[in-house]
Design a protein around this motif. Structure first.
Motif, PDB file in Angstrom:
ATOM      1  N   PRO A  33       0.805  -1.229   0.000  1.00 58.69           N
ATOM      2  CA  PRO A  33       0.000   0.000   0.000  1.00 58.69           C
ATOM      3  C   PRO A  33       0.835   1.275   0.000  1.00 58.69           C
ATOM      4  CG  PRO A  33      -0.897  -1.589   1.558  1.00 58.69           C
ATOM      5  CD  PRO A  33       0.422  -2.140   1.091  1.00 58.69           C
ATOM      6  N   GLU A  34       1.910   1.324   0.787  1.00 56.52           N
ATOM      7  CA  GLU A  34       2.694   2.552   0.866  1.00 56.52           C
ATOM      8  C   GLU A  34       3.335   2.874  -0.478  1.00 56.52           C
ATOM      9  OE1 GLU A  34       5.465   2.319   4.047  1.00 56.52           O
ATOM     10  OE2 GLU A  34       3.937   2.192   5.622  1.00 56.52           O
ATOM     11  N   TRP A  35       3.869   1.857  -1.148  1.00 54.79           N
ATOM     12  CA  TRP A  35       4.472   2.095  -2.461  1.00 54.79           C
ATOM     13  C   TRP A  35       3.404   2.510  -3.459  1.00 54.79           C
ATOM     14  CZ3 TRP A  35       3.898   0.420  -7.426  1.00 54.79           C
ATOM     15  CH2 TRP A  35       4.912   0.760  -8.322  1.00 54.79           C
ATOM     16  N   MET A  36       2.247   1.858  -3.409  1.00 58.48           N
ATOM     17  CA  MET A  36       1.160   2.177  -4.326  1.00 58.48           C
ATOM     18  C   MET A  36       0.744   3.631  -4.185  1.00 58.48           C
ATOM     19  SD  MET A  36      -0.941   0.802  -6.552  1.00 58.48           S
ATOM     20  CE  MET A  36      -1.200   2.329  -7.454  1.00 58.48           C
ATOM     21  N   ALA A  37       0.605   4.107  -2.952  1.00 56.89           N
ATOM     22  CA  ALA A  37       0.214   5.495  -2.717  1.00 56.89           C
ATOM     23  C   ALA A  37       1.287   6.457  -3.213  1.00 56.89           C
ATOM     24  CB  ALA A  37      -0.062   5.719  -1.227  1.00 56.89           C
TER      25      ALA A  37
END
Length: 666
Positions: A586-590
């Protein structure tokens, strides 16, 4: 991998109309907001001896650390402003031939429709080139794939995009930007961090230790073995509860388990072995190994793809469990010892430990939340919005699959589920525009039941028929239950089954088939007490009074919705896009989404330089970009990316809109 193009195009399609103002801080050389390399500079890969240059204007090159967040096996890749993606995958597969490689790789995309295929020379070597399309979760994608072998390594140069946006001419620049370099291929050490925490329907990983309530197995991996979770686990085997890979030997390991509770499991074991022989040929006896303290005989299978499989089937504690590993036959001398070393870390949970784990898993919230193009599973209820059908999950540990995953075993399925601990499996099917033949379809399933018992009922005002019984399949006695109804002009039918030896299966089947509902209306969105609620994607906001609402979803979004409110020059927008299949991080996606929007604002809309900060949306971390005339807020939760867009509004309006967001749990 496949939904990445849809997501990028969705982001590029959504932007408020604002005045031109150059952004002095434009960062078009970055892939994510935290990138520390220039994405326009060539990639020189010393491990696999290739060079990748920019395919042209508007392209960014992705180093391994970013590309693997999107395509786990890739070592490099690229993305274009037009929504075209490319990836380079290299695997060590000694003994492989090009023909066998084509067979092996093609099996990963069973829904592919070939457009072009043939042998070519690529980078000075014999290669296979294929152009094909595939329908994946509501979106059609076009792919260009080139396969070739160099020494003991298989190279895939792959590029793709949404079919309507990806003519062949848009795909060809990426492979043209790839070339080989001189020198010995030395491969690489898998430096990805080990998985320390992960959740499945019937298992968990905590502090690097795997525990399953179905098989009762626990494992702490050794050596270079790495857990596969999320999309990697699904790609290896959707039915496996545990999978690992050992990149040093190009080897894999998996555990597949199902319950039988009591009685003689010999029939189930025979059925499993018969299926293996059908798919992989006659095996040869190998050796007996200890798995969690149990002696398990293993058989060796040779396939026509140069891969070798070792498969053991163990029984006990109410479960039949397959323990298997596969690897290139040429690496047997190193792969088998690595497999045996892995087994030394496997133990069996005690009855008390398994009971405690089950209660712990049942107490979790939010582990299962899924969305498909026309359906969703949220708050322990499946909703098929297209056919206005629901299914409510009984208490238990159910692994559910929607959309494309549901259709893997039945082309008409809208939902499939397995609950090994409850000893029940089921699928819900909709035969469109064929409601007049509901009795025929019902009897085609229930007609072969022994000791058949029928009952009539009315559910949500709809007449339904249920039938229960048992029958033998491959020498194994199964209990069955089926429920059917004509609804909306369609035949809706759910079938559930499980091993008759289980004392709980009859009750489990009964509870599953009674979970089907037939609401007269099943809207995807509603407005109640001033709140707009999206029941499909599980999110809601306070609807601004006096603003005109519209569904402005771009057609490129296969799974998602963009709802927009306008009043004068003011604009408010709520975007939710299913990001599952793009990245499990999730953090990379955001961060990737933030950078995509920064590039868009700088290069196309030309807003001023934004103020970037961390925020929260309904208690979850978010990324906030504040421009002179617009605000964006991005978060990733439950395999979905959510973005708020607020343009030409004052701070109070933006804050109320932001603070009103809530994720729905029912």
């Amino acid at each position: 991998m496949s939904r990445a193009a849809a997501l990028l195009l969705a982001l590029l399609s959504l932007a408020p109309a604002c005045k031109d103002r150059e952004d002095p801080g434009a960062t078009g050389t970055k892939v994510t907001a935290e990138s520390d390399y220039d994405a326009t500079q060539p990639i020189e890969d010393e491990a696999f001896r290739f060079r990748l240059v920019s395919p042209g204007p508007g392209w960014k090159l992705l180093r391994k650390q970013d590309m693997r967040r999107m395509l786990p096996d890739a070592v490099a890749g690229a993305t274009s402003a037009g929504g075209i993606f490319g990836g380079v995958i290299v695997e060590k597969l000694p003994g492989m031939t090009l023909d066998k490689a084509v067979t092996l790789v093609s099996a990963n995309v069973p829904q592919a429709v070939a457009e072009q295929e043939g042998e070519i020379t690529f980078a000075g070597l014999p290669a296979h080139r294929a152009v094909f399309t595939a329908e994946i979760e509501g979106s059609s994608f076009r792919y260009l794939r080139i396969l070739f072998l160099r020494d003991d390594y298989l190279y895939q140069v792959l590029t793709w995009g949404i079919t309507s946006k990806a003519p062949l001419s848009a795909l060809e620049p990426f492979p043209a930007a790839f070339s080989l370099t001189e020198g010995e291929i030395r491969g690489e050490v898998d430096d990805r961090p080990p998985v320390r925490v992960a959740d499945g329907a019937t298992w968990q990983i905590r502090d690097g230790k795997f525990q399953s309530v179905v098989s009762g197995l626990a494992l702490e991996p050794s050596g270079t073995w790495r857990y596969l979770v999320g999309q990697e686990l699904v790609q290896v085997n959707a039915e496996a509860e545990l999978a690992l890979t050992d990149s040093a030997n190009s080897a894999y390991f998996a555990v597949i388990s199902e319950r039988y509770e009591s009685g003689d499991p010999a029939g189930m074991v025979a059925t499993i072995r018969s299926g293996l022989a059908t798919n992989m040929g006659t095996p040869e006896e190998e050796k007996t190994r200890s798995v969690g303290g149990k002696a398990v005989p293993f058989l060796r299978y040779h396939t026509d793809t140069s891969l070798e499989f070792l498969v053991g089937v163990m029984t006990g504690d109410g479960a039949v469990t397959q323990v298997l590993t596969w690897y290139p036959a040429a690496t047997r001398e190193t792969s088998v010892p690595a497999f045996e070393a892995l087994l030394t870390g496997m133990t069996v949970l005690s009855a008390a430990e398994r009971d405690a784990l089950r209660e712990q898993l049942l107490a979790r919230k939010g582990v299962v939340k899924q969305a498909a193009p026309t359906s969703a599973f949220l708050g322990e209820q499946f909703r098929d919005f297209q056919h206005e059908v629901t299914w409510t999950q009984p208490r238990g540990l159910y692994d559910v699959h929607l959309g494309e995953a549901a259709r893997a075993n039945s082309p008409n399925a809208v939902l499939s589920l397995q609950a090994p601990l409850e000893a029940v499996y089921a699928h819900l099917e909709v035969l469109e525009n064929d409601g007049a033949r509901v009795g025929f379809f019902h009897d085609s399933i229930a007609g072969s039941f022994e000791d058949r018992r029928d009952e009539q009922d009315i559910v949500d005002g709809v007449n339904v028929t249920r039938s229960f019984g048992h029958q033998s399949q491959g020498g194994v006695d199964f209990r069955y239950g089926t429920v059917s109804a004509a609804h909306g002009g369609h035949t809706v039918i759910m079938t559930a089954w499980g091993p008759a030896t289980s004392p709980t299966v009859a009750d489990s089947i009964d509870r599953v088939v009674r979970g089907v509902g037939f609401p007269a209306r099943l809207p995807e969105t509603t407005v109640k007490s001033g709140r707009f609620i999206d029941h499909h994607y599980g999110i809601g906001v306070e609807e601004p009074a006096g603003w005109a609402r519209s569904d402005a979803t771009p057609k490129e979004i296969g799974q998602g919705r963009f709802t927009q409110w306008k009043k004068g020059r003011g604009e408010l927008g709520l975007l939710t896009v299913v990001s599952q299949g793009f990245s499990d991080e999730p953090e990379w996606m955001a961060s990737f989404a933030e950078q995509t929007m920064r590039d868009l604002m700088a290069n196309r809309i030309q807003l001023g330089k934004p103020e970037s900060s961390a925020g929260t949306l309904d208690g979850y971390p978010s990324r906030r970009l504040v421009y002179p005339e617009a605000q964006l807020e991005i978060t990733v939760r439950d395999s979905s990316l959510t973005m708020l867009i607020m343009a030409n509004v004052d701070t109070d309006v933006a804050d109320r809109f932001r603070q009103s967001l809530r994720w729905q749990h029912d």
